[in-house]
Design an enzyme around this catalytic site. Structure first.
Site, PDB file in Angstrom:
ATOM      1  N   GLU A  56       0.731  -1.165   0.091  1.00 52.33           N
ATOM      2  CA  GLU A  56      -0.212   0.391   0.220  1.00 52.33           C
ATOM      3  C   GLU A  56       0.971   0.948  -0.048  1.00 52.33           C
ATOM      4  OE1 GLU A  56      -3.563  -0.032  -0.869  1.00 52.33           O
ATOM      5  OE2 GLU A  56      -3.307  -2.118  -0.268  1.00 52.33           O
TER       6      GLU A  56
HETATM    7  C1  LIG Z   1       3.145 -10.191   0.501  1.00 51.89           C
HETATM    8  C2  LIG Z   1       3.153  -8.517  -0.278  1.00 51.89           C
HETATM    9  C3  LIG Z   1       1.669  -8.112  -1.297  1.00 51.89           C
HETATM   10  C4  LIG Z   1       1.025  -7.679  -1.802  1.00 51.89           C
HETATM   11  N1  LIG Z   1      -0.108  -7.335  -2.304  1.00 51.89           N
HETATM   12  C5  LIG Z   1      -0.144  -6.334  -3.255  1.00 51.89           C
HETATM   13  C6  LIG Z   1      -1.631  -6.299  -4.223  1.00 51.89           C
HETATM   14  O1  LIG Z   1      -2.685  -7.650  -3.670  1.00 51.89           O
HETATM   15  N2  LIG Z   1      -2.243  -5.593  -5.104  1.00 51.89           N
HETATM   16  C7  LIG Z   1      -0.929  -5.236  -5.315  1.00 51.89           C
HETATM   17  O2  LIG Z   1      -1.151  -4.736  -6.424  1.00 51.89           O
HETATM   18  N3  LIG Z   1       0.818  -4.849  -5.033  1.00 51.89           N
HETATM   19  C8  LIG Z   1       0.641  -5.920  -3.602  1.00 51.89           C
HETATM   20  N4  LIG Z   1       2.702  -5.240  -3.262  1.00 51.89           N
HETATM   21  C9  LIG Z   1       3.122  -4.820  -3.412  1.00 51.89           C
HETATM   22  C10 LIG Z   1       3.937  -4.039  -2.443  1.00 51.89           C
HETATM   23  O3  LIG Z   1       2.379  -3.158  -2.834  1.00 51.89           O
HETATM   24  C11 LIG Z   1       4.731  -3.474  -4.137  1.00 51.89           C
HETATM   25  O4  LIG Z   1       5.536  -4.261  -3.192  1.00 51.89           O
HETATM   26  C12 LIG Z   1       5.199  -1.732  -2.920  1.00 51.89           C
HETATM   27  O5  LIG Z   1       4.204  -0.699  -3.369  1.00 51.89           O
HETATM   28  C13 LIG Z   1       6.909  -1.664  -3.153  1.00 51.89           C
HETATM   29  O6  LIG Z   1       6.882  -1.479  -4.490  1.00 51.89           O
HETATM   30  P1  LIG Z   1       7.754  -2.323  -5.244  1.00 51.89           P
HETATM   31  O7  LIG Z   1       8.433  -3.257  -4.415  1.00 51.89           O
HETATM   32  O8  LIG Z   1       7.805  -2.300  -6.462  1.00 51.89           O
HETATM   33  O9  LIG Z   1       9.066  -1.814  -4.625  1.00 51.89           O
HETATM   34  P2  LIG Z   1       9.940  -0.330  -5.939  1.00 51.89           P
HETATM   35  O10 LIG Z   1       9.065   0.740  -6.152  1.00 51.89           O
HETATM   36  O11 LIG Z   1      11.118  -1.044  -6.670  1.00 51.89           O
HETATM   37  O12 LIG Z   1      10.680  -0.047  -4.491  1.00 51.89           O
HETATM   38  C14 LIG Z   1      12.089  -0.137  -3.534  1.00 51.89           C
HETATM   39  C15 LIG Z   1      12.232   0.775  -2.486  1.00 51.89           C
HETATM   40  O13 LIG Z   1      12.206   2.523  -3.124  1.00 51.89           O
HETATM   41  C16 LIG Z   1      11.960   3.145  -2.387  1.00 51.89           C
HETATM   42  N5  LIG Z   1      10.799   3.727  -3.797  1.00 51.89           N
HETATM   43  C17 LIG Z   1      10.797   4.419  -4.615  1.00 51.89           C
HETATM   44  N6  LIG Z   1      10.596   5.171  -5.250  1.00 51.89           N
HETATM   45  C18 LIG Z   1      10.872   5.864  -4.856  1.00 51.89           C
HETATM   46  C19 LIG Z   1      10.330   7.699  -4.719  1.00 51.89           C
HETATM   47  N7  LIG Z   1      10.108   8.302  -5.987  1.00 51.89           N
HETATM   48  N8  LIG Z   1      10.952   8.525  -3.671  1.00 51.89           N
HETATM   49  C20 LIG Z   1      12.185   7.791  -2.653  1.00 51.89           C
HETATM   50  N9  LIG Z   1      11.753   6.028  -2.047  1.00 51.89           N
HETATM   51  C21 LIG Z   1      11.231   4.982  -3.670  1.00 51.89           C
HETATM   52  C22 LIG Z   1      10.786   2.421  -1.514  1.00 51.89           C
HETATM   53  O14 LIG Z   1       9.884   3.287  -0.946  1.00 51.89           O
HETATM   54  C23 LIG Z   1      10.957   1.787  -1.482  1.00 51.89           C
HETATM   55  O15 LIG Z   1      11.406   1.220  -0.445  1.00 51.89           O
HETATM   56  C24 LIG Z   1       2.196  -6.625  -2.353  1.00 51.89           C
HETATM   57  C25 LIG Z   1       3.446  -6.445  -2.417  1.00 51.89           C
HETATM   58  C26 LIG Z   1       3.968  -8.156  -1.122  1.00 51.89           C
HETATM   59  C27 LIG Z   1       4.807  -8.425  -0.988  1.00 51.89           C
END
Ligand SMILES: Cc1cc2nc3c(=O)[nH]c(=O)nc-3n(C[C@H](O)[C@H](O)[C@H](O)COP(=O)(O)OP(=O)(O)OC[C@H]3O[C@@H](n4cnc5c(N)ncnc54)[C@H](O)[C@@H]3O)c2cc1C
Length: 598
Positions: free
Chosen positions: A441
């Site tokens: 989220e």
């Molecule tokens: C168990 C689980 C359940 C989930 N359920 C759902 C679901 O139901 N539906 C769904 O759509 N997704 C779901 N997700 C996905 C989850 O919402 C994402 O993993 C999350 O939004 C982060 O995206 P990412 O993993 O690609 O990380 P990235 O976007 O690659 O981010 C990596 C890191 O960089 C930081 N970061 C990225 N951009 C910026 C910025 N502009 N400024 C500062 N910091 C930044 C982030 O805070 C993070 O710490 C789920 C994930 C897990 C692990």
């Protein structure tokens, strides 16, 4: 075996005595949940949480979900039956408007019970939790026909919902999204693409799964401006509106993950699946935000919930485990050693968790009442103020409560010493489960950016100014009250730090956006401390008034509030100074090294 008791008395204290729940009886739904009905609902929710959901928490952790060769997913033993009880109890539609088959009761009541259920079994509660978010998006953005088609079965719990944003190359930055939608010419679309990490994407608990999917309509602009939201059912509906032929959506695999094993986290493949536009073309992000705001408050609640259940287990262990003698002489001379609850450092942990949980509960319920006012009041001014509050508090509730939820799960585990590291006691599960709430989220770093980058400046800072005014007026109103002085002094100091930090951001964040980014997490936690401190101020004031006017046999309860609030002010609130000192150093040193230097 971990224990759990729903903190019903505490919820009632916050709602009835601190927040003046009865004052809202003019809002739709509130008169149907009068204080005695409220109490009965909380008692029922507590029973379901304690007796049905909680015993399955460890089962879910150990068994996990299994994807079968045909792509179906089997949830842990007992999950379906527990969900059936949830459904049959009408919990899914508790706060959904009556015209859509719900009970139309306050969202506040839904949130109060939601805490118990998430504490009892976070993984299980995610199935209805995602459905709530999907229903919210359909309610706000759906056409009348879409509402009539999809909502009744979802409200019943016969069909569940999901939210599909994330793709392998695209998490936080949804502008990178590639899933595509091709018009069929009859108003429907063919949806193709792969989504990952989809919670409750496939399972065996409902007759249909209604996926809300972000995709780009062919020819739409690049970036977030070209994203649309679609309803994509697992089973297409037949002429009578019942699940018919299978749609071209399937679960490719489920993730092996750190925690919430009882919830299926799926890779979802869309291969020209039938989908229906929800809301406006290219307006998908806005529509998804309806879902995400609700979901973010729900995730904040998960942080609080795990902190509460982990705390309860730490207390039980600390009273039972004997080890060493009290520094001030034996407290259990009949035993070979004292229970570890006599040791100040164990007390520090228990008090920190207790002080946070009680204020966190008040903050969540205060925000939930504002949500009800924002949606149900007939007074435009009241609606606007409540909506401002919600917008401002959403990243704070999500970010602070989940960061602290994890920290406290670890703290509670520490109370168990080595036994906390052993699976048998269940403390390790709380740590593993709490961790995800900081990530999904919108990872907490992104919540902090939302607060400083968007929410602070919105409408000329109207929301934040209103918050400062309210807290400042509370301190001022109690300035001459000697009994309140130990509480208002700390709160006023915290508020001053927050105002100084806000001023620093205004002066330095615009000139160099890296300053705002570098300050954001400290600022969010500073904000959270003041919000929680304000909750303590109000709880303490209420407890003092109750004690002064006759506590009706609950004197111990109110006295305990005074001590716990004092602990918060003495031991937790001073952290505002460190946050202010850190954030006002700016971004220069943080950003000084080249990427190669790491
Ligand atoms: C168990 C689980 C359940 C989930 N359920 C759902 C679901 O139901 N539906 C769904 O759509 N997704 C779901 N997700 C996905 C989850 O919402 C994402 O993993 C999350 O939004 C982060 O995206 P990412 O993993 O690609 O990380 P990235 O976007 O690659 O981010 C990596 C890191 O960089 C930081 N970061 C990225 N951009 C910026 C910025 N502009 N400024 C500062 N910091 C930044 C982030 O805070 C993070 O710490 C789920 C994930 C897990 C692990």
């Amino acid at each position: 075996m971990p224990i759990f008791r729903a903190p019903v008395q505490d919820t009632l204290f916050v709602l009835n005595d601190v927040l003046g729940y009865e004052r809202y009886s003019n809002l739709a739904g509130f008169s149907d949940a009068s204080p005695d009905v409220l109490e009965a609902i909380l008692a029922e929710g507590a029973k379901l949480s304690e007796n049905v959901m909680h015993p399955l928490n460890r089962v879910g952790d150990m068994e996990g979900c299994v994807r079968n060769d045909d792509g179906s997913v089997t949830t842990p033993k007992g999950f379906k039956e527990a969900f059936d009880q949830y459904r049959e109890g009408g919990w899914m539609g508790l706060a959904v408007p009556v015209e859509h088959g719900g009970q139309g009761l306050p969202y506040t009541v839904h949130s109060a019970v939601g805490e118990y259920m998430s504490a009892a079994n976070m993984a299980l509660m995610m199935y209805p939790g995602l459905t709530q978010g999907a229903m919210a998006a359909i309610l706000v953005h759906g056409s009348d026909e879409q509402k009539a088609t999809w909502l009744p079965k979802m409200v019943e719990g016969a069909w569940t919902g999901t939210m599909n944003l994330t793709e392998p190359h695209c998490g936080t930055d949804l502008g990178l999204l590639r899933s595509k939608a091709v018009p069929n010419g009859d108003g429907s679309y063919k949806i193709s693409g792969q989504k990952i990490f989809i919670s409750a994407g496939e399972h065996d608990m409902s007759d249909n799964i209604i996926h809300l999917v972000l995709a780009r309509i062919e020819g739409a602009p690049e970036g977030v401006k070209g994203i649309s939201l679609f309803i994509v059912p697992k089973f297409n509906l037949d002429a009578s509106g019942n699940p018919g032929a299978r749609n071209a959506v399937s679960c490719g695999s489920i993730e092996e993950k750190m925690g919430i094993h009882g919830n299926s986290t799926c890779v979802m493949n869309y291969d020209e699946a039938n989908g229906f536009l929800l809301g406006e073309a290219n307006g998908g992000l806005k529509a998804m935000f309806t879902m995400m705001n609700e979901a973010r408050l729900g995730v904040g609640l998960q942080g609080l919930a795990v902190s509460e259940v982990a705390y309860q287990n730490a207390v039980a262990y600390a009273k039972d485990r004997i080890q060493g003698r009290s520094l001030t002489g034996p407290k259990a001379p009949d035993k070979k050693a004292d229970p570890i609850i006599v040791h100040p450092d164990i007390r520090r942990k228990l008090m920190t968790m207790k002080a946070f949980n009680e204020a966190g509960r008040a903050l969540v319920l205060w925000t939930a009442i504002n949500s009800d006012v924002a949606h149900r009041s007939e007074d435009g001014g009241e609606r606007q103020a409540a909506d401002d509050h919600m917008g401002l508090m959403t990243p704070v509730v999500k970010g602070v409560l989940t960061d602290k939820g994890f920290e406290h799960a670890v703290m509670a585990q520490q109370v168990f010493g080595g036994h906390g590291y052993i699976e048998e006691h269940g403390m390790s599960q709380f740590v593993r489960d709490a961790r995800i709430a900081m990530i999904y989220e919108g990872a907490n770093g992104v919540q902090a950016l939302d607060l400083v980058g968007r929410k602070l400046g919105l409408n000329g800072g109207r929301a934040v100014q209103a918050f400062f005014k309210e807290v400042g007026e509370f301190c001022e109103a109690n300035r001459g009250d000697e009994q309140m002085a130990p509480y208002t002094k700390g709160l006023k100091k915290g508020l001053n730090d927050l105002q100084a930090a806000t001023m620093w951001l205004v002066q330095n964040g615009m000139a160099n956006p890296d300053n705002a980014g570098a300050a954001s997490t400290d600022y969010m936690h500073l904000f959270g401390l003041v919000a929680l401190g304000y909750m303590w101020g109000r709880m303490v004031k209420t407890a003092q008034d109750k004690l002064a006017t006759g506590a009706n046999g609950s004197a111990d309860f109110y006295e305990t509030k005074l001590v716990t609030g004092r602990y918060f002010m003495e031991r937790v609130m001073p952290e505002t100074s460190a946050h202010l000192a850190r954030l006002s150093t700016g971004s220069a040193t943080m950003m000084a090294l080249s990427a190669e230097a790491f």
